[in-house]
Design a protein around this motif. Structure first.
Motif, mmCIF file in Angstrom:
data_model
loop_
_atom_site.group_PDB
_atom_site.id
_atom_site.type_symbol
_atom_site.label_atom_id
_atom_site.label_comp_id
_atom_site.label_asym_id
_atom_site.label_seq_id
_atom_site.Cartn_x
_atom_site.Cartn_y
_atom_site.Cartn_z
ATOM 1 N N HIS A 66 40.726 45.939 24.477
ATOM 2 C CA HIS A 66 41.743 46.405 25.420
ATOM 3 C C HIS A 66 41.398 47.811 25.891
ATOM 4 N N ARG A 67 41.146 47.967 27.194
ATOM 5 C CA ARG A 67 40.885 49.274 27.800
ATOM 6 C C ARG A 67 42.101 49.659 28.645
ATOM 7 N N PHE A 68 42.708 50.794 28.334
ATOM 8 C CA PHE A 68 43.906 51.229 29.049
ATOM 9 C C PHE A 68 43.637 52.575 29.708
ATOM 10 N N GLY A 69 44.674 53.101 30.365
ATOM 11 C CA GLY A 69 44.534 54.388 31.033
ATOM 12 C C GLY A 69 43.644 54.339 32.261
ATOM 13 N N GLY A 70 43.462 53.124 32.821
ATOM 14 C CA GLY A 70 42.614 52.995 33.996
ATOM 15 C C GLY A 70 41.142 53.210 33.696
ATOM 16 N N GLU A 71 40.737 53.076 32.432
ATOM 17 C CA GLU A 71 39.337 53.302 32.062
ATOM 18 C C GLU A 71 38.401 52.350 32.807
ATOM 19 N N LEU A 72 38.832 51.098 32.968
ATOM 20 C CA LEU A 72 38.012 50.120 33.682
ATOM 21 C C LEU A 72 38.442 49.995 35.142
ATOM 22 N N TYR A 73 39.716 49.655 35.351
ATOM 23 C CA TYR A 73 40.203 49.403 36.708
ATOM 24 C C TYR A 73 41.599 49.978 36.870
ATOM 25 N N ARG A 74 41.861 50.481 38.051
ATOM 26 C CA ARG A 74 43.214 50.885 38.398
ATOM 27 C C ARG A 74 43.990 49.649 38.830
ATOM 28 N N ASP A 75 45.312 49.792 38.859
ATOM 29 C CA ASP A 75 46.162 48.637 39.177
ATOM 30 C C ASP A 75 45.809 48.018 40.526
ATOM 31 N N ARG A 76 45.438 48.846 41.492
ATOM 32 C CA ARG A 76 45.152 48.319 42.824
ATOM 33 C C ARG A 76 43.887 47.452 42.823
ATOM 34 N N ASP A 77 43.032 47.597 41.797
ATOM 35 C CA ASP A 77 41.769 46.868 41.741
ATOM 36 C C ASP A 77 41.734 45.794 40.661
ATOM 37 N N VAL A 78 42.747 45.758 39.791
ATOM 38 C CA VAL A 78 42.632 44.917 38.595
ATOM 39 C C VAL A 78 42.703 43.429 38.924
ATOM 40 N N LEU A 79 43.473 43.040 39.941
ATOM 41 C CA LEU A 79 43.567 41.620 40.277
ATOM 42 C C LEU A 79 42.249 41.098 40.837
ATOM 43 N N ALA A 80 41.582 41.913 41.647
ATOM 44 C CA ALA A 80 40.270 41.512 42.155
ATOM 45 C C ALA A 80 39.285 41.364 41.007
ATOM 46 N N ALA A 81 39.349 42.266 40.032
ATOM 47 C CA ALA A 81 38.469 42.174 38.876
ATOM 48 C C ALA A 81 38.744 40.908 38.073
ATOM 49 N N LEU A 82 40.015 40.532 37.986
ATOM 50 C CA LEU A 82 40.386 39.309 37.273
ATOM 51 C C LEU A 82 39.834 38.080 37.987
ATOM 52 N N VAL A 83 40.003 38.034 39.305
ATOM 53 C CA VAL A 83 39.520 36.902 40.092
ATOM 54 C C VAL A 83 38.002 36.788 39.999
ATOM 55 N N GLN A 84 37.308 37.910 39.992
ATOM 56 C CA GLN A 84 35.856 37.922 39.966
ATOM 57 C C GLN A 84 35.271 37.710 38.573
ATOM 58 N N LEU A 140 45.689 33.203 42.461
ATOM 59 C CA LEU A 140 44.700 34.012 41.761
ATOM 60 C C LEU A 140 43.671 33.181 40.998
ATOM 61 N N GLY A 141 43.943 31.894 40.812
ATOM 62 C CA GLY A 141 43.091 31.134 39.914
ATOM 63 C C GLY A 141 43.209 31.681 38.499
ATOM 64 N N ALA A 142 44.430 31.970 38.102
ATOM 65 C CA ALA A 142 44.699 32.566 36.798
ATOM 66 C C ALA A 142 45.804 31.788 36.100
ATOM 67 N N ILE A 143 46.027 32.097 34.840
ATOM 68 C CA ILE A 143 47.050 31.436 34.040
ATOM 69 C C ILE A 143 48.076 32.484 33.608
ATOM 70 N N VAL A 144 49.356 32.209 33.828
ATOM 71 C CA VAL A 144 50.431 33.078 33.336
ATOM 72 C C VAL A 144 50.626 32.754 31.859
ATOM 73 N N LEU A 145 50.367 33.735 30.992
ATOM 74 C CA LEU A 145 50.344 33.468 29.550
ATOM 75 C C LEU A 145 51.724 33.311 28.934
ATOM 76 N N VAL A 244 53.493 40.899 34.585
ATOM 77 C CA VAL A 244 53.172 39.482 34.384
ATOM 78 C C VAL A 244 51.838 39.392 33.646
ATOM 79 N N PRO A 245 51.816 38.842 32.421
ATOM 80 C CA PRO A 245 50.557 38.717 31.674
ATOM 81 C C PRO A 245 49.708 37.570 32.225
ATOM 82 N N LEU A 246 48.464 37.881 32.621
ATOM 83 C CA LEU A 246 47.603 36.920 33.289
ATOM 84 C C LEU A 246 46.248 36.856 32.610
ATOM 85 N N VAL A 247 45.703 35.654 32.489
ATOM 86 C CA VAL A 247 44.333 35.494 32.016
ATOM 87 C C VAL A 247 43.562 34.702 33.053
ATOM 88 N N SER A 248 42.328 35.127 33.322
ATOM 89 C CA SER A 248 41.498 34.427 34.300
ATOM 90 C C SER A 248 41.169 33.027 33.811
#
Length: 249
Positions: A66-84, A140-145, A244-248
């Motif tokens: 688990h990486r928090f504090g925007g270490e990997l992605y900011r909220d505006r980019d996280v959904l694209a990262a999930l889809v990809q 999103l092609g994702a699953i709501v956990l 909303v908790p999501l898993v790719s």
């Protein structure tokens, strides 16, 4: 009722998804989680609790990072990262999801303005959220956990200008967390919506680039923004915010 999945079922689902992605059942799959908020925010605390429970029960079946504090992605980019497929899990705010699942913006419509938490819960725990989950998963092609995470009411907080009612918002530059509904509502109230990443907000406040922000008391408390000039609050319950908790997939 909204989707509720026990921890064992979540782990089985995650293991199946991640094993299919890696093409190997021999090595433990890695679940990489990205969130934006800092260590004391309710989003981070809840995800940490989830991670601890997965590690306690299933460390031999799945690794979790688990990486928090925007270490990997900011909220505006996280959904694209999930889809990809760059991350395996995100915990997205409903204000981020309205472009792929428009109905999730329902909580930000005028009909919810100033409502009580109990009234919001009638929708959160009803069939409407099941339909929204379907939109999210398809978009999103994702699953709501599991069940959405309630963050609480969003209000307006300002720096130099005291706000006694919504008329006082006219002409103010108010930071929006994102989403079409937030921008529309602020503009309708006479404010100028400004989208700024959460990690960039303390500096923006210190430099007077915005006059205030929409957020919750829980979020405001996680980063003491009163040290960056926030002095006033209009406790108007703009909307009840959820994660909303999501898993790719």
């Amino acid at each position: 009722m909204p989707i509720r999945i026990c921890l064992a079922a979540v782990v089985a689902l995650l293991t199946a998804v991640l094993t299919a992605a890696t093409g190997s059942a021999l090595a433990r799959p890695m679940l990489l989680i990205s969130t934006e908020n800092g260590p004391d925010h309710v989003q981070t605390l809840i995800v940490r609790r989830f991670v601890d429970r997965v590690r306690d029960c299933c460390a031999d079946r799945i690794d979790v990072d688990h990486r928090f504090g925007g270490e990997l992605y900011r909220d505006r980019d996280v959904l694209a990262a999930l889809v990809q497929g760059k991350i395996g899990m995100a915990v997205a705010g409903t204000w981020q999801l309205d472009q792929v699942a428009p109905d999730t913006g329902a909580f930000m419509l005028p009909v919810f303005y100033g409502r009580t938490a109990e009234e919001a819960a009638l929708v959160q725990d009803g069939p409407a959220v099941e339909a929204m989950n379907g939109q999210i998963e398809e978009g999103l092609g994702a699953i709501v956990l599991g069940r959405w995470i309630g963050l609480g009411f969003a209000h307006v907080f300002t720096t130099r200008t005291a706000v006694a009612d919504v008329d006082d918002l006219a002409g103010l530059r108010i930071r929006s967390p994102g989403g079409v509904a937030n921008a529309w509502r602020l503009a309708a109230l006479g404010a100028e919506p400004v989208t700024i990443a959460w990690n960039d907000l303390p500096r923006a406040l210190a430099e007077d680039r915005v006059d205030g922000l929409i957020t919750t008391f829980a979020t405001l408390d996680s980063v003491p923004l009163w040290t960056r000039g926030v002095r006033f609050a209009l406790e108007d319950r703009q909307y009840f915010s959820h994660y909303v908790p999501l898993v790719s997939d």
